[in-house]
Design a protein around this motif. Sequence first.
Motif, PDB file in Angstrom:
ATOM      1  N   GLY A  34       0.796  -1.221   0.000  1.00 62.98           N
ATOM      2  CA  GLY A  34       0.000   0.000   0.000  1.00 62.98           C
ATOM      3  C   GLY A  34       0.827   1.270   0.000  1.00 62.98           C
ATOM      4  O   GLY A  34       0.309   2.342  -0.318  1.00 62.98           O
ATOM      5  N   ASP A  35       2.111   1.180   0.344  1.00 62.68           N
ATOM      6  CA  ASP A  35       2.965   2.369   0.307  1.00 62.68           C
ATOM      7  C   ASP A  35       3.124   2.841  -1.134  1.00 62.68           C
ATOM      8  O   ASP A  35       3.345   2.030  -2.042  1.00 62.68           O
ATOM      9  CB  ASP A  35       4.358   2.079   0.882  1.00 62.68           C
ATOM     10  N   ARG A  36       3.028   4.149  -1.321  1.00 58.66           N
ATOM     11  CA  ARG A  36       3.170   4.735  -2.654  1.00 58.66           C
ATOM     12  C   ARG A  36       4.628   5.018  -2.966  1.00 58.66           C
ATOM     13  O   ARG A  36       5.361   5.512  -2.118  1.00 58.66           O
ATOM     14  CB  ARG A  36       2.394   6.044  -2.751  1.00 58.66           C
ATOM     15  N   LEU A  37       5.008   4.706  -4.195  1.00 59.84           N
ATOM     16  CA  LEU A  37       6.320   5.088  -4.691  1.00 59.84           C
ATOM     17  C   LEU A  37       6.187   6.478  -5.301  1.00 59.84           C
ATOM     18  O   LEU A  37       5.098   6.884  -5.705  1.00 59.84           O
ATOM     19  CB  LEU A  37       6.797   4.100  -5.753  1.00 59.84           C
ATOM     20  N   PRO A  38       7.272   7.213  -5.384  1.00 62.45           N
ATOM     21  CA  PRO A  38       7.188   8.545  -5.986  1.00 62.45           C
ATOM     22  C   PRO A  38       6.785   8.433  -7.456  1.00 62.45           C
ATOM     23  O   PRO A  38       7.073   7.431  -8.116  1.00 62.45           O
ATOM     24  CB  PRO A  38       8.600   9.101  -5.865  1.00 62.45           C
ATOM     25  N   TYR A  58       9.918   0.627 -12.819  1.00 63.71           N
ATOM     26  CA  TYR A  58       8.578   0.391 -12.290  1.00 63.71           C
ATOM     27  C   TYR A  58       7.866  -0.721 -13.059  1.00 63.71           C
ATOM     28  O   TYR A  58       7.177  -1.548 -12.456  1.00 63.71           O
ATOM     29  CB  TYR A  58       7.757   1.684 -12.308  1.00 63.71           C
ATOM     30  N   ARG A  59       8.038  -0.760 -14.379  1.00 61.30           N
ATOM     31  CA  ARG A  59       7.420  -1.841 -15.179  1.00 61.30           C
ATOM     32  C   ARG A  59       7.977  -3.202 -14.767  1.00 61.30           C
ATOM     33  O   ARG A  59       7.245  -4.182 -14.654  1.00 61.30           O
ATOM     34  CB  ARG A  59       7.662  -1.625 -16.675  1.00 61.30           C
ATOM     35  N   GLU A  60       9.286  -3.261 -14.557  1.00 66.94           N
ATOM     36  CA  GLU A  60       9.913  -4.523 -14.141  1.00 66.94           C
ATOM     37  C   GLU A  60       9.422  -4.945 -12.754  1.00 66.94           C
ATOM     38  O   GLU A  60       9.181  -6.121 -12.504  1.00 66.94           O
ATOM     39  CB  GLU A  60      11.433  -4.380 -14.157  1.00 66.94           C
ATOM     40  N   LEU A  61       9.278  -3.976 -11.860  1.00 66.76           N
ATOM     41  CA  LEU A  61       8.751  -4.272 -10.528  1.00 66.76           C
ATOM     42  C   LEU A  61       7.316  -4.758 -10.613  1.00 66.76           C
ATOM     43  O   LEU A  61       6.914  -5.685  -9.894  1.00 66.76           O
ATOM     44  CB  LEU A  61       8.832  -3.035  -9.631  1.00 66.76           C
ATOM     45  N   GLU A  62       6.530  -4.161 -11.495  1.00 65.02           N
ATOM     46  CA  GLU A  62       5.146  -4.589 -11.655  1.00 65.02           C
ATOM     47  C   GLU A  62       5.082  -5.992 -12.255  1.00 65.02           C
ATOM     48  O   GLU A  62       4.288  -6.831 -11.810  1.00 65.02           O
ATOM     49  CB  GLU A  62       4.371  -3.593 -12.520  1.00 65.02           C
ATOM     50  N   ALA A  63       5.918  -6.266 -13.237  1.00 67.98           N
ATOM     51  CA  ALA A  63       5.933  -7.587 -13.863  1.00 67.98           C
ATOM     52  C   ALA A  63       6.284  -8.683 -12.858  1.00 67.98           C
ATOM     53  O   ALA A  63       5.799  -9.812 -12.968  1.00 67.98           O
ATOM     54  CB  ALA A  63       6.920  -7.600 -15.028  1.00 67.98           C
ATOM     55  N   SER A  64       7.095  -8.350 -11.862  1.00 67.78           N
ATOM     56  CA  SER A  64       7.472  -9.356 -10.859  1.00 67.78           C
ATOM     57  C   SER A  64       6.534  -9.370  -9.658  1.00 67.78           C
ATOM     58  O   SER A  64       6.761 -10.121  -8.711  1.00 67.78           O
ATOM     59  CB  SER A  64       8.920  -9.134 -10.406  1.00 67.78           C
ATOM     60  N   GLY A  65       5.489  -8.527  -9.678  1.00 67.56           N
ATOM     61  CA  GLY A  65       4.486  -8.554  -8.621  1.00 67.56           C
ATOM     62  C   GLY A  65       4.831  -7.754  -7.381  1.00 67.56           C
ATOM     63  O   GLY A  65       4.132  -7.845  -6.374  1.00 67.56           O
ATOM     64  N   VAL A  66       5.884  -6.962  -7.442  1.00 63.99           N
ATOM     65  CA  VAL A  66       6.294  -6.179  -6.274  1.00 63.99           C
ATOM     66  C   VAL A  66       5.418  -4.948  -6.113  1.00 63.99           C
ATOM     67  O   VAL A  66       5.095  -4.547  -4.992  1.00 63.99           O
ATOM     68  CB  VAL A  66       7.788  -5.779  -6.373  1.00 63.99           C
ATOM     69  N   VAL A  67       5.034  -4.327  -7.224  1.00 67.21           N
ATOM     70  CA  VAL A  67       4.194  -3.129  -7.186  1.00 67.21           C
ATOM     71  C   VAL A  67       3.035  -3.280  -8.157  1.00 67.21           C
ATOM     72  O   VAL A  67       3.041  -4.158  -9.027  1.00 67.21           O
ATOM     73  CB  VAL A  67       4.989  -1.843  -7.552  1.00 67.21           C
ATOM     74  N   VAL A  76       2.114   1.656  -6.288  1.00 67.57           N
ATOM     75  CA  VAL A  76       2.098   1.297  -4.871  1.00 67.57           C
ATOM     76  C   VAL A  76       2.654  -0.111  -4.695  1.00 67.57           C
ATOM     77  O   VAL A  76       2.604  -0.932  -5.610  1.00 67.57           O
ATOM     78  CB  VAL A  76       0.673   1.363  -4.263  1.00 67.57           C
ATOM     79  N   VAL A  77       3.167  -0.378  -3.507  1.00 71.11           N
ATOM     80  CA  VAL A  77       3.650  -1.720  -3.188  1.00 71.11           C
ATOM     81  C   VAL A  77       2.447  -2.653  -3.201  1.00 71.11           C
ATOM     82  O   VAL A  77       1.406  -2.359  -2.603  1.00 71.11           O
ATOM     83  CB  VAL A  77       4.369  -1.746  -1.826  1.00 71.11           C
ATOM     84  N   ALA A  78       2.569  -3.762  -3.902  1.00 79.96           N
ATOM     85  CA  ALA A  78       1.468  -4.710  -4.060  1.00 79.96           C
ATOM     86  C   ALA A  78       1.097  -5.355  -2.737  1.00 79.96           C
ATOM     87  O   ALA A  78       1.948  -5.528  -1.849  1.00 79.96           O
ATOM     88  CB  ALA A  78       1.845  -5.790  -5.075  1.00 79.96           C
ATOM     89  N   ALA A  79      -0.167  -5.708  -2.621  1.00 80.62           N
ATOM     90  CA  ALA A  79      -0.668  -6.334  -1.391  1.00 80.62           C
ATOM     91  C   ALA A  79       0.077  -7.626  -1.073  1.00 80.62           C
ATOM     92  O   ALA A  79       0.326  -7.937   0.090  1.00 80.62           O
ATOM     93  CB  ALA A  79      -2.163  -6.597  -1.502  1.00 80.62           C
ATOM     94  N   ALA A  80       0.449  -8.378  -2.091  1.00 83.25           N
ATOM     95  CA  ALA A  80       1.108  -9.664  -1.871  1.00 83.25           C
ATOM     96  C   ALA A  80       2.627  -9.562  -1.862  1.00 83.25           C
ATOM     97  O   ALA A  80       3.299 -10.561  -1.674  1.00 83.25           O
ATOM     98  CB  ALA A  80       0.674 -10.656  -2.955  1.00 83.25           C
TER      99      ALA A  80
END
Length: 128
Positions: A34-38, A58-67, A76-80
């Motif tokens: 739930g924490d927001r990234l800048p 950010y795209r790479e982080l999203e692809a790996s499920g981190v955000v 934002v940081v992903a719930a899982a």
Amino acid sequence: MSDITVDLTSPTPVYEQIRSQVAGLVAVGTLSPGDRLPASRALARDLGIAVGTVQRAYRELEASGVVTSRRRTGTVVAAAAGRGDVDGRAPGRAGTVEDARRLVARAREAGLSDEAILDVVRGVLREP
């Protein structure tokens, strides 16, 4: 997010430096679900790099499920993210993080650079 820094002289691409630092902050609990990234523009401006570089991280982080990224809420940081199993408990994670902190402290006391410490860990990860 003043915890993120980049080394423009490093052989590691800047987007990867950002990706790994954010993933690390999530892994040790500095960033929580739930924490927001800048915003990518703001972080790029703060770091003195191109917006596209931050967007790639950010795209790479999203692809790996981190955000997760949404138009209205931003990134934002992903719930899982960082969860060890389906009910949210991460068995052994706290102990593992403390073990890693002790390893880093011992290695720094022995005079190893951060890059040398990472090389040792990468080498151990490759062992059968």
